[in-house]
Design a protein around this motif. Structure first.
Motif, PDB file in Angstrom:
ATOM      1  N   LEU B  27       0.862  -1.251   0.084  1.00 43.42           N
ATOM      2  CA  LEU B  27       0.259   0.150  -0.194  1.00 43.42           C
ATOM      3  C   LEU B  27       0.851   1.323  -0.074  1.00 43.42           C
ATOM      4  O   LEU B  27       0.032   2.299  -0.167  1.00 43.42           O
ATOM      5  CB  LEU B  27      -0.819  -0.104   1.114  1.00 43.42           C
ATOM      6  CG  LEU B  27      -2.067  -1.024   1.246  1.00 43.42           C
ATOM      7  CD1 LEU B  27      -2.756  -1.250   2.507  1.00 43.42           C
ATOM      8  CD2 LEU B  27      -2.783  -1.025  -0.032  1.00 43.42           C
ATOM      9  N   HIS B  48      -6.037   1.353  -8.198  1.00 40.70           N
ATOM     10  CA  HIS B  48      -6.589   0.026  -7.863  1.00 40.70           C
ATOM     11  C   HIS B  48      -6.893  -0.110  -6.264  1.00 40.70           C
ATOM     12  O   HIS B  48      -7.516  -1.180  -6.043  1.00 40.70           O
ATOM     13  CB  HIS B  48      -5.145  -0.738  -8.029  1.00 40.70           C
ATOM     14  CG  HIS B  48      -4.001  -0.722  -7.298  1.00 40.70           C
ATOM     15  ND1 HIS B  48      -2.959   0.018  -7.622  1.00 40.70           N
ATOM     16  CD2 HIS B  48      -3.966  -1.120  -6.037  1.00 40.70           C
ATOM     17  CE1 HIS B  48      -2.115  -0.096  -6.814  1.00 40.70           C
ATOM     18  NE2 HIS B  48      -2.723  -0.548  -5.799  1.00 40.70           N
ATOM     19  N   LEU B  49      -7.078   1.043  -5.731  1.00 41.42           N
ATOM     20  CA  LEU B  49      -7.603   0.912  -4.085  1.00 41.42           C
ATOM     21  C   LEU B  49      -8.765   1.593  -4.327  1.00 41.42           C
ATOM     22  O   LEU B  49      -9.601   1.778  -3.227  1.00 41.42           O
ATOM     23  CB  LEU B  49      -6.507   1.654  -3.357  1.00 41.42           C
ATOM     24  CG  LEU B  49      -5.246   1.345  -3.374  1.00 41.42           C
ATOM     25  CD1 LEU B  49      -4.229   2.151  -2.307  1.00 41.42           C
ATOM     26  CD2 LEU B  49      -4.955  -0.298  -2.938  1.00 41.42           C
ATOM     27  N   VAL B  50      -9.643   1.866  -5.386  1.00 44.66           N
ATOM     28  CA  VAL B  50     -10.904   2.530  -5.209  1.00 44.66           C
ATOM     29  C   VAL B  50     -11.921   1.371  -5.013  1.00 44.66           C
ATOM     30  O   VAL B  50     -11.860   0.286  -5.257  1.00 44.66           O
ATOM     31  CB  VAL B  50     -11.229   2.869  -6.659  1.00 44.66           C
ATOM     32  CG1 VAL B  50     -12.610   3.404  -6.963  1.00 44.66           C
ATOM     33  CG2 VAL B  50     -10.178   4.427  -7.016  1.00 44.66           C
ATOM     34  N   GLY B  51     -12.829   2.111  -4.154  1.00 41.81           N
ATOM     35  CA  GLY B  51     -13.805   0.995  -3.689  1.00 41.81           C
ATOM     36  C   GLY B  51     -15.068   1.295  -4.337  1.00 41.81           C
ATOM     37  O   GLY B  51     -16.192   0.572  -4.074  1.00 41.81           O
ATOM     38  N   ASP B  52     -15.561   2.801  -4.915  1.00 45.04           N
ATOM     39  CA  ASP B  52     -16.905   3.109  -5.325  1.00 45.04           C
ATOM     40  C   ASP B  52     -16.402   3.404  -6.817  1.00 45.04           C
ATOM     41  O   ASP B  52     -15.999   4.628  -6.850  1.00 45.04           O
ATOM     42  CB  ASP B  52     -17.363   4.341  -4.365  1.00 45.04           C
ATOM     43  CG  ASP B  52     -18.721   4.517  -4.939  1.00 45.04           C
ATOM     44  OD1 ASP B  52     -19.109   3.707  -6.216  1.00 45.04           O
ATOM     45  OD2 ASP B  52     -19.345   5.435  -4.643  1.00 45.04           O
ATOM     46  N   PRO B  53     -16.787   2.712  -7.782  1.00 44.73           N
ATOM     47  CA  PRO B  53     -16.480   2.943  -9.251  1.00 44.73           C
ATOM     48  C   PRO B  53     -17.108   4.138  -9.751  1.00 44.73           C
ATOM     49  O   PRO B  53     -16.533   4.960 -10.345  1.00 44.73           O
ATOM     50  CB  PRO B  53     -16.924   1.705  -9.714  1.00 44.73           C
ATOM     51  CG  PRO B  53     -17.706   1.145  -9.112  1.00 44.73           C
ATOM     52  CD  PRO B  53     -17.451   1.347  -7.724  1.00 44.73           C
ATOM     53  N   HIS B  59     -11.314   2.676  -1.022  1.00 44.93           N
ATOM     54  CA  HIS B  59     -11.945   1.824  -0.249  1.00 44.93           C
ATOM     55  C   HIS B  59     -11.697   2.195   1.259  1.00 44.93           C
ATOM     56  O   HIS B  59     -10.732   2.135   1.772  1.00 44.93           O
ATOM     57  CB  HIS B  59     -11.817   0.551  -0.652  1.00 44.93           C
ATOM     58  CG  HIS B  59     -12.950  -0.700  -0.037  1.00 44.93           C
ATOM     59  ND1 HIS B  59     -12.789  -1.118   0.960  1.00 44.93           N
ATOM     60  CD2 HIS B  59     -13.823  -1.200  -0.723  1.00 44.93           C
ATOM     61  CE1 HIS B  59     -13.870  -1.898   1.154  1.00 44.93           C
ATOM     62  NE2 HIS B  59     -14.399  -1.948   0.107  1.00 44.93           N
ATOM     63  N   GLY B  60     -12.822   1.857   2.107  1.00 36.43           N
ATOM     64  CA  GLY B  60     -12.692   1.964   3.397  1.00 36.43           C
ATOM     65  C   GLY B  60     -11.776   1.087   4.060  1.00 36.43           C
ATOM     66  O   GLY B  60     -10.987   1.352   4.870  1.00 36.43           O
ATOM     67  N   GLY B  61     -11.782  -0.122   3.431  1.00 33.17           N
ATOM     68  CA  GLY B  61     -10.608  -1.116   3.979  1.00 33.17           C
ATOM     69  C   GLY B  61      -9.295  -0.591   3.885  1.00 33.17           C
ATOM     70  O   GLY B  61      -8.413  -1.201   4.590  1.00 33.17           O
ATOM     71  N   VAL B  62      -9.211   0.082   3.001  1.00 34.90           N
ATOM     72  CA  VAL B  62      -7.672   0.707   2.731  1.00 34.90           C
ATOM     73  C   VAL B  62      -7.384   1.659   3.978  1.00 34.90           C
ATOM     74  O   VAL B  62      -6.076   1.679   4.595  1.00 34.90           O
ATOM     75  CB  VAL B  62      -7.606   1.496   1.383  1.00 34.90           C
ATOM     76  CG1 VAL B  62      -6.249   2.098   1.455  1.00 34.90           C
ATOM     77  CG2 VAL B  62      -7.818   0.571   0.363  1.00 34.90           C
TER      78      VAL B  62
END
Lengths: 167, 148
Positions: B27, B48-53, B59-62
């Motif tokens: 990361l 590549h870390l995007v959670g909402d296209p 993403h929240g997980g990041v």
């Protein structure tokens, strides 16, 4: 009411298309390599082991952040899947596996509380989520992850989400 | 990381520690500040870390990986900790979407510590440091030091 005589292949392809449309548009899900097994409407998230997921190289163990992301993704997809199931089954939503916008937008996470129960081994992990309460605006989801032994979870979480508007 | 060396040396060593963690390295995490139970860790945005296209938001997980790592670093930097640590639990509140393209920075503080548990809180911001993106509170184990 669903048509009892609808061809099985058509049912499966509709459901798989809906799942694919939910998952395929999210770059982070692809980067983590997460996919979903489907049995009827039951989903199991699968996180295949990869070297980059390690957080403690001495043990070795999965990174807590990788486990948390896996739980959050399993919860969000389960929630969106459950919320749109009836619309997909009854033909009000026509999912296109190549087009994420053919399905409703994903819910937004308000908060997630993760309990780490055991250290994650360098193996595949699985997760199942349960929608505890789903209203028009808010939802509460519980999710659990395990590896070799279903009775020995590595982590569990509860999350709250805001549902997308219009769907 | 518990000896009394000066700041930059300590940060260098801590950075080595973080780059030894494959997930933190993947990361792109960087230690910006460290010492006395406080850590600042940041990471760059990546497509590549995007959670909402639809929105391009990360993403929240990041964000939880960043805060988990930052909290762990804060625990290890506490003067009374001489062993390793693991996350017992972590609660994350997502206050707003991070701006796509911007660097994320987390600051964690180990505000109470017992012989077996460290209590930590953290805040993450993007380049607008006045408006937090997310906050976290967690409990971390203090492993007993190994003998011999």
């Amino acid at each position: 009411m669903a048509d009892r005589n609808e061809p099985l292949s058509q049912i499966k392809s509709r459901r798989d298309a809906a799942l694919q449309a939910l998952v395929a548009g999210v770059p982070f899900i692809r980067w983590l390599g997460i996919h979903f097994d489907r049995r009827g409407n039951e989903l199991t998230a699968v996180l295949p082991f990869d070297e980059k997921l390690i957080g403690n190289p001495m043990l070795p163990a999965l990174h807590g952040g990788a486990t948390a992301a896996f739980l959050e993704i399993a919860a969000i997809i389960e929630l969106s899947w459950t919320a749109s199931w009836a619309d997909v089954e009854e033909g009000r939503l026509i999912p296109d596996p190549t087009d994420p916008s053919s399905m409703p937008r994903l819910p937004k996470t308000v908060d997630m509380t993760v309990d780490y129960l055991r250290s994650g081994l360098p193996r595949d992990a699985y997760a199942r989520a349960r929608v505890v309460r789903s209203g028009r605006r808010y939802a509460s989801v519980q999710v659990e992850a395990w590896q070799d032994d279903r009775a020995r979870p590595i982590a569990q979480a509860t999350g709250h989400f805001v549902m997308p508007k219009n769907g | 990381m518990t000896d009394a060396t000066d700041g930059p040396v300590k940060i260098d060593r801590a950075q080595q520690f973080i780059t030894a963690l494959p997930y933190a390295r993947a990361l792109g995490m960087r230690i910006d500040e460290l010492g006395e139970g406080v850590a600042v860790v940041s990471m760059p945005f990546a497509d590549h870390l995007v959670g909402d296209p639809h929105s391009g938001v990360i993403h929240g997980g990041v964000v939880s990986a960043l805060m988990d790592t930052c909290c762990g670093a804060a625990v290890l930097s506490h003067p009374s900790v001489r062993s390793s640590t693991a996350t017992l639990d972590l609660r994350i509140d997502y206050m707003r979407a991070a701006k796509p393209g911007q660097r994320l920075s987390a600051r964690a503080e180990c505000y109470h510590i017992t012989r077996s548990v460290a209590f930590v809180r953290a805040v993450t911001t993007d380049e607008d440091s006045e408006n937090p993106v997310a906050s976290a509170t967690g409990a971390f184990t203090i492993e007993a030091p190994r003998h011999g």
